[in-house]
Design a protein around this motif. Structure first.
Motif: not given
Length: 235
Positions: A175-199
């Motif tokens: 996906e173009p928007f996702a690939r653009a994010l990957y190419d820039r390699a943002p410095p994400i230090k942590a992810v706080v994901a509370a009671y997410g619905l993933f499936d």
């Protein structure tokens, strides 16, 4: 016929929750912020910049707020995506979460995104990505944030979206928007994901061994899937 009845039932449920969102959830939260001391950011040494358009549109679903301590110190960033079953609520109903992070010393960027079922995948994720990129490109520098220290946070639908952002930032996708994010390699230090619905593919497994799960919870889980990817999800 069963599928058609289920689809109509979900449409009715989604419309009911949207009515509640407009008539109850937002007015009650606005009243709370205006009446309760906890809702006044100035009392807690915070400053707020509201309704910044991150995609250059007039759509209120494509705006974000900044909440940060009222000083000149450059702060680590929390990028927060609100929950609401992909179909209701907003940055305004979740303002206290932004205040809580800001009181801990963060520059908080809390964002809206287009809601379902009017807008389905990838609309919500595209908006979350665009808002995050705006923070990386401009927002952090403009509002006293440190773009080298970023935490992604969210709950429920927001947890899904920030987890997906973190995945896309670390795995090449087509996906173009996702690939653009990957190419820039943002410095994400942590992810706080509370009671997410993933499936989103087999949500009914969540109650197959729980016969006493209330109907409204099952319906809300189905409606979340419908609002994000459509129902039935395999289509």
């Amino acid at each position: 016929m069963i599928g058609l009845r289920m689809s109509l039932s979900l449409r009715l449920w989604l419309e009911m929750t949207r009515v509640l969102d407009r008539a109850v959830f937002h007015p009650v939260s606005a009243a709370g912020y205006s009446l309760l001391p906890r809702g006044d950011p100035a009392r807690h040494g915070l400053e707020v910049v509201s309704d910044i358009p991150y995609r250059g549109t007039r759509d209120p679903e494509q705006r974000l707020d900044v909440v940060r301590p009222a000083d000149s110190v450059r702060r680590p960033v929390v990028f927060y995506v609100h929950g609401g079953a992909f179909s209701v609520l907003s940055k305004d109903t979740h303002r206290l979460l932004a205040y809580a992070y800001a009181e801990l010393g963060y520059a908080v960027f809390i964002t809206n995104y287009r809601l379902g079922p009017r807008h389905r995948y990838p609309s919500q994720l595209e908006d979350a990505t665009a808002a995050f990129e705006w923070v990386l490109d401009r927002g952090a520098a403009l509002h006293g944030g440190d773009p080298s220290r970023i935490v992604l946070a969210g709950e429920s639908a927001g947890a899904n979206l920030v987890t997906t952002l973190a995945y896309a930032a670390n795995n090449p996708r087509r996906e173009p928007f996702a690939r653009a994010l990957y190419d820039r390699a943002p410095p994400i230090k942590a992810v706080v994901a509370a009671y997410g619905l993933f499936d989103m593919h087999d949500v009914e497994r969540l109650w197959c061994n729980k016969p006493h799960m209330p109907f409204w919870i099952r319906q809300e889980l189905r409606a979340s899937v419908d609002a994000y990817v459509g129902w039935p999800p395999e289509e």
